[in-house]
Scaffold this active site. Structure first.
Site, PDB file in Angstrom:
ATOM      1  N   ASP A 121       0.831  -1.207   0.000  1.00  0.00           N
ATOM      2  CA  ASP A 121       0.000   0.000   0.000  1.00  0.00           C
ATOM      3  C   ASP A 121       0.868   1.261   0.000  1.00  0.00           C
ATOM      4  OD1 ASP A 121      -2.312   1.431  -0.043  1.00  0.00           O
ATOM      5  OD2 ASP A 121      -2.794   1.151   2.072  1.00  0.00           O
ATOM      6  N   TRP A 151       3.079   7.879  -2.262  1.00  0.00           N
ATOM      7  CA  TRP A 151       4.524   8.015  -2.513  1.00  0.00           C
ATOM      8  C   TRP A 151       4.751   8.940  -3.707  1.00  0.00           C
ATOM      9  CZ3 TRP A 151       7.640   7.033  -6.725  1.00  0.00           C
ATOM     10  CH2 TRP A 151       9.017   6.964  -6.492  1.00  0.00           C
ATOM     11  N   THR A 191     -10.550  -6.869  -5.733  1.00  0.00           N
ATOM     12  CA  THR A 191     -11.833  -6.805  -6.463  1.00  0.00           C
ATOM     13  C   THR A 191     -12.403  -5.381  -6.374  1.00  0.00           C
ATOM     14  OG1 THR A 191     -12.788  -7.741  -4.443  1.00  0.00           O
ATOM     15  CG2 THR A 191     -12.540  -9.229  -6.299  1.00  0.00           C
ATOM     16  N   ASN A 197     -10.537  -2.630  -6.456  1.00  0.00           N
ATOM     17  CA  ASN A 197      -9.696  -1.673  -7.210  1.00  0.00           C
ATOM     18  C   ASN A 197     -10.262  -1.301  -8.590  1.00  0.00           C
ATOM     19  OD1 ASN A 197      -6.488  -2.898  -5.913  1.00  0.00           O
ATOM     20  ND2 ASN A 197      -7.776  -1.205  -5.227  1.00  0.00           N
ATOM     21  N   ARG A 228     -11.311   2.385  -9.292  1.00  0.00           N
ATOM     22  CA  ARG A 228     -10.360   3.486  -9.541  1.00  0.00           C
ATOM     23  C   ARG A 228     -10.564   4.063 -10.941  1.00  0.00           C
ATOM     24  NH1 ARG A 228      -4.825   2.515  -6.345  1.00  0.00           N
ATOM     25  NH2 ARG A 228      -5.806   1.800  -4.436  1.00  0.00           N
TER      26      ARG A 228
HETATM   27  C1  FPP Z   1      -1.638   0.086  -3.593  1.00  0.00           C
HETATM   28  O1  FPP Z   1      -1.202   1.426  -3.499  1.00  0.00           O
HETATM   29  C2  FPP Z   1      -1.051  -0.575  -4.754  1.00  0.00           C
HETATM   30  C3  FPP Z   1      -1.727  -1.130  -5.803  1.00  0.00           C
HETATM   31  C4  FPP Z   1      -3.204  -1.123  -5.908  1.00  0.00           C
HETATM   32  C5  FPP Z   1      -1.022  -1.741  -6.960  1.00  0.00           C
HETATM   33  C6  FPP Z   1       0.137  -2.613  -6.588  1.00  0.00           C
HETATM   34  C7  FPP Z   1       0.816  -3.111  -7.806  1.00  0.00           C
HETATM   35  C8  FPP Z   1       2.142  -3.160  -7.965  1.00  0.00           C
HETATM   36  C9  FPP Z   1       3.110  -2.756  -6.913  1.00  0.00           C
HETATM   37  C10 FPP Z   1       2.704  -3.706  -9.227  1.00  0.00           C
HETATM   38  C11 FPP Z   1       3.074  -5.141  -9.023  1.00  0.00           C
HETATM   39  C12 FPP Z   1       3.334  -5.863 -10.264  1.00  0.00           C
HETATM   40  C13 FPP Z   1       3.132  -7.200 -10.453  1.00  0.00           C
HETATM   41  C14 FPP Z   1       3.476  -7.872 -11.736  1.00  0.00           C
HETATM   42  C15 FPP Z   1       2.544  -8.047  -9.430  1.00  0.00           C
HETATM   43  P1  FPP Z   1      -2.275   2.587  -3.649  1.00  0.00           P
HETATM   44  O2  FPP Z   1      -2.415   2.952  -5.082  1.00  0.00           O
HETATM   45  O3  FPP Z   1      -3.542   2.149  -2.986  1.00  0.00           O
HETATM   46  O4  FPP Z   1      -1.600   3.729  -2.843  1.00  0.00           O
HETATM   47  P2  FPP Z   1      -2.366   4.891  -2.034  1.00  0.00           P
HETATM   48  O5  FPP Z   1      -3.076   4.185  -0.910  1.00  0.00           O
HETATM   49  O6  FPP Z   1      -1.260   5.760  -1.574  1.00  0.00           O
HETATM   50  O7  FPP Z   1      -3.295   5.556  -2.991  1.00  0.00           O
END
Ligand code: FPP
Length: 257
Positions: A29, A34, A75, A77, A80
């Site tokens: 997360d 970031w 599920t 996400n 977004r």
């Molecule tokens: C959560 O941070 C992250 C995600 C929903 C996506 C995670 C995916 C990756 C790190 C890529 C991985 C790649 C593979 C091939 C498995 P957020 O967007 O919810 O962050 P926030 O809470 O700060 O908005």
């Protein structure tokens, strides 16, 4: 991912390599925050998050941790913005194509958990291909949760079990906890020993609800893209200090009546 030796030199002396968790699960997360903190688009956070995941997978592999399960897309996400969902689907597909050869060489067995049917067909194809090409690998199990929701997983398991019962292939009185586990996406792996969640949120977000029953949890305020080797070591050291009682009392002889 290039072949690398264990980076024991940078490893804390507090870390006990004989007491490593065998299965680590991660809620990655904080990618968006970031990026926002740096004035970058959220998508840049996901790109950097993918690099972090690669490093953690490599570290797990080098240290002999048997299974890593990462929550990449829930599920929920799908809610977004379309551009972010599209970017993530593209990222998964591109990474799979780019990293497959090295995963094959390094003994990574990749599996995907979740309902893969609504994913773009080109991604589904890459997923099937990568799972087939790594199915004999044994160095590390790498599970990626995409379109994963734990409650849906449990409902699916119940339906599949009910179907077996209706067909007369399973008797209701033989159904136990083990049976449920066997019908989950994670049936091939033992339950996680350690769950890491980055960016400070104290919730499970519908991740592995059944499998985490006795898992140790570690939450850090660090955003996922910044979760480096030192951060990972801190999580493992914290895990190693826990007294895992599984509901029992340690240091007491078990009484049998
Ligand atoms: C959560 O941070 C992250 C995600 C929903 C996506 C995670 C995916 C990756 C790190 C890529 C991985 C790649 C593979 C091939 C498995 P957020 O967007 O919810 O962050 P926030 O809470 O700060 O908005």
């Amino acid at each position: 991912m290039t072949a690398q030796l264990v980076s024991t030199t940078s490893t804390s002396i507090d870390l006990d390599f004989k007491k490593l968790p065998q299965h680590v699960a991660i809620i990655m997360d904080g990618n968006g925050r970031w990026a926002q903190q740096r004035g970058l688009p959220r998508l840049e956070g996901h790109r950097q998050g993918a690099n972090t995941l690669k490093e953690i997978l490599r570290t797990c592999k080098n240290w002999g941790i048997n299974t890593l399960t990462a929550y990449a897309f829930s599920t929920e996400n799908w809610g977004r913005p379309l551009t972010e969902v599209g970017f993530l689907m593209n990222l998964f597909e591109r990474l799979l194509r780019k990293e497959l050869q090295e995963m094959r060489e390094e003994g990574v067995r990749i599996r995907f958990i979740g309902d893969l049917s609504p994913l773009p067909s080109s991604l589904q194809q890459e997923i099937r291909y990568s799972m087939a090409k790594t199915r004999h690998n044994q160095t590390i199990n790498f599970n990626v949760a995409i379109n994963y929701g734990s409650r849906k997983e449990i409902v699916k398991a119940c339906r599949d079990i009910a179907e077996k019962v209706a067909l007369g292939e399973l008797s209701p009185d033989t159904i136990d906890e083990n049976t449920i586990s066997q019908y989950l996406y994670t049936s091939a792996n033992p339950d996680p020993d350690l769950l890491i969640r980055t960016s400070g949120e104290m919730r499970l977000s519908n991740f592995l609800l059944w499998q985490l029953a006795y898992t140790e949890m570690y939450v850090t305020d660090t955003f996922w893209p910044d979760f480096d080797l030192q951060q990972f070591e801190k999580a493992i050291i914290s895990y190693q200090k826990r007294d895992r009682r599984f509901g029992k009392i340690t240091a007491m002889p078990t009484l049998s009546f």
